[in-house]
Structures are given as C-alpha cells and as structure tokens.
Design an enzyme around this catalytic site. Structure first.
Site, PDB file in Angstrom:
ATOM      1  N   GLN A  24       9.538   7.354  27.105  1.00 45.54           N
ATOM      2  CA  GLN A  24      10.320   7.959  29.008  1.00 45.54           C
ATOM      3  C   GLN A  24       8.938   9.017  28.580  1.00 45.54           C
ATOM      4  O   GLN A  24       9.337   9.876  29.875  1.00 45.54           O
ATOM      5  CB  GLN A  24      10.825   7.800  28.742  1.00 45.54           C
ATOM      6  CG  GLN A  24      11.368   6.052  29.446  1.00 45.54           C
ATOM      7  CD  GLN A  24      10.415   5.329  30.355  1.00 45.54           C
ATOM      8  OE1 GLN A  24      10.028   5.672  31.058  1.00 45.54           O
ATOM      9  NE2 GLN A  24      10.544   4.144  29.612  1.00 45.54           N
ATOM     10  N   SER A  25       8.442   9.731  27.717  1.00 47.27           N
ATOM     11  CA  SER A  25       7.644  11.001  27.537  1.00 47.27           C
ATOM     12  C   SER A  25       6.566  11.171  28.742  1.00 47.27           C
ATOM     13  O   SER A  25       5.783  10.281  29.073  1.00 47.27           O
ATOM     14  CB  SER A  25       6.963  10.709  26.417  1.00 47.27           C
ATOM     15  OG  SER A  25       6.035  12.453  27.100  1.00 47.27           O
TER      16      SER A  25
END
Ligand SMILES: *Cc1c(COP(=O)(O)O)cnc(C)c1O
Length: 320
Positions: free
Chosen positions: A74-75
C-alpha cells in the site's frame, strides 16, 4: 550532489489550518494547534510529492524513460511515483513487498488506474527488495529503456530536500511554532524539517516502517549539510509493527475526524497524532505552546487497510 532544476508537480505553499476543536480534545488551548496540509497536494495527496519534485527532476535530467521504485503493498510513495510518471509521459514500474490483494484495493487500485506495472515480490527484507529492484531495472535496460531507480519512500538526500521547502513555508506561516509533529517512515520528511527548522522544534513519531529511523534521519540531516541537530523521535506508537493499527491510533483517527472533519490514514498520520496526544499527556508538549501537526496524506491507504471494512461494518451495525 548535482542539482537538477526543480519540476513543479503541485501548487505551493500548502495551507496551514487551525484545528481548535482537536486542540481542546487533546488538552491544548484552542489556538495552539495548526495542521500543515501536505495531504492537499496533487498526485492523490501526500508528502511524497515534495520529494518527487527533486527526484523526478534528476531522473528526467538523466534521460530516464521509466521510473522504478519500491515499497509495501500500500505504498503511498509508489502510487505518487506512478502519478508523477503519468504526468511526465514516463513509464512506471512498482516493486511491491508484502501481500498486495484485490480485497484491499487502496493505493493498488490507483497504481493500476495510473497505468503502472506492479511487480509483487512477497515478504522480503530490505536487501532482497533492493535486489529485486535492480533485477527489474536490468531487464528494462535490456529492453532499451532508461530506468531511474527512486529510493524506498523517496528518502535520499535529493528527496529530503523537498522538506527543506516545507520548512521554509512553515517558517513563514508559523514562525513561533514550538513543536512540529510528523510521522516518520523512511525518514526523509523529518530530516528535511530538522535541517530547515532545527532539531529542537521537530518531534518525529516512528511508525515502524524501518528498523533504524533515528540513524536514517540523522544521516539524511547530515547529508543536507546540517551537523549536530538533535533528532527527537518517539517510538511509543509503533505497537506490534508497521501498518498494524493500535488502539491509540484508532482513537486519534476518530478524534480528528469527529472534531475537525480531518481524515487521517491508519499507517502514518493516525500514529503521528497519537504520538502528539501522548506528548501532551507526558508534558513534552504543553498548553500555550504553538504546535503544528504535519498531515502527510495517505488517505488512499485507509481503503487498503482492514480498518476500512471494520468501520463500515460498525456503522451499519450501529448507525449512531
Ligand atoms: C511515506 C509517508 C510518511 C513518512 O514519510 P518518510 O519521509 O518516509 O518518513 C508519512 N505519512 C505518509 C502518509 C506517508 O505516505
């Protein structure tokens, strides 16, 4: 360090908004607390845009045709890199560790929408992730591309320079700020603020993203040409690890939402606000001291976290 001309990827400065009801809820005076709205940038919002203005400028100056970067599933940094690439007509390849899942869309949905290629590498450590990035870059070179590899979280000395600019904005917007509170992941954001504002005023809240945040921040501050600045870092909000929501962070998210309509993300900004609350409780931030909370963005990540489904289930079960 050679300095490429800056690329503008958003409108500056970001606003500094008062947060009187949140201040009161935390035990401060209503006029004490202000929010630096770095969530209100372009590219979907967030702190990585300031870093990318410098990193992508360097990449373009070097003739890059594709941006390659890495991060967790989920960067936010990977998503904003994909957006910057689209804006400039470059390709983007995101090498993501952890377990990306279509059940937790969040930033992944935006990565796809933005046309990035995602290479999922599973649960690997930092060194293995870097090796996978180099492999990907090597294959791109074989295909005749010119890849530019951007560091994890954008936190190189070049990227951290973006937060020197934020520090300059804050010196103009809140010259009397006694405390500037910010989430710490890969460290570049705090490093730029410390280099620009001095270490005494900046309080970092470790989110557990890297094993050695204090060393990283200190190293980046030194690389920005500032020596001897203290690094004030709280480690009490990490809980059981990066990305895992703590009770204090969940409470901070709720309080910010319900007192100010201010939306925090569970991974970074909720832990940062929980750290600010803990600092008020233990007296390291006192009523009457002007305090800036740096909202570093990350809202898309809420929809890639299990807490989103839990919040929806709760409001359906108990509509009050
Ligand atoms: C990356 C990130 C941070 C941490 O910034 P670093 O410079 O990596 O320490 C904080 N908040 C959000 C929302 C982020 O995406």
């Amino acid at each position: 360090m050679t300095v490429a001309p800056l690329l503008r990827l958003s409108a500056w400065p970001t606003p500094l908004d008062p947060a009187p009801r949140l201040a009161s809820a935390l035990g401060l005076h209503p006029g004490d607390l202000w929010v630096k709205r770095d969530d209100l940038t372009d590219l979907g919002g967030g702190n990585k845009v300031r870093k990318l203005e410098h990193l992508v400028a360097e990449a373009v100056a070097g003739g890059a045709t594709v941006l390659v970067t890495s991060g967790g599933a989920q960067s936010n940094h990977a998503r904003m890199t994909a957006a910057a690439a689209a804006r400039l007509g470059l390709g983007a390849v995101l090498v993501l560790a952890g377990t990306p899942s279509a059940e937790r869309p969040g930033n992944l949905a935006l990565d796809g929408l933005l046309g990035a290629r995602v290479v999922a590498v599973g649960d690997v450590d930092g060194a293995a992730l870097e090796r996978r990035v180099e492999e990907v870059a090597g294959r791109l070179r074989d295909d005749g591309e010119v890849p530019a590899v951007l560091p994890l979280g954008g936190s190189s000395p070049t990227g951290a320079r973006g937060y020197l600019t934020c520090a300059a904005e804050l010196r103009a917007q809140a010259p009397d700020a006694a405390h500037v509170v910010v989430a710490v992941g890969s460290g570049g954001t705090m490093a730029g603020l410390v280099a620009g504002l001095g270490g005494d005023r900046v309080l970092g809240v470790d989110t557990g993203a890297v094993p050695d945040p204090a060393e990283r921040v200190a190293g980046l501050v030194a690389a920005l040409g500032v020596s001897g600045a203290p690094v004030r870092l709280r480690h009490d909000q990490v809980g059981t690890g990066y990305g895992v929501l703590t009770a204090a962070a969940a409470a901070a998210m709720r309080t910010a939402a319900r007192t100010e309509g201010l939306l925090l993300d569970p991974v970074y900004t909720a832990k940062a606000l929980a750290g600010l609350a803990a600092a008020v409780t233990d007296g390291s931030i006192r009523p009457g001291e002007r305090t800036v909370f740096v909202h570093t963005g990350g809202l898309p990540g809420l929809f890639g976290h299990s807490v989103a489904a839990a919040l929806a289930a709760r409001v359906l079960a108990d509509p009050t």
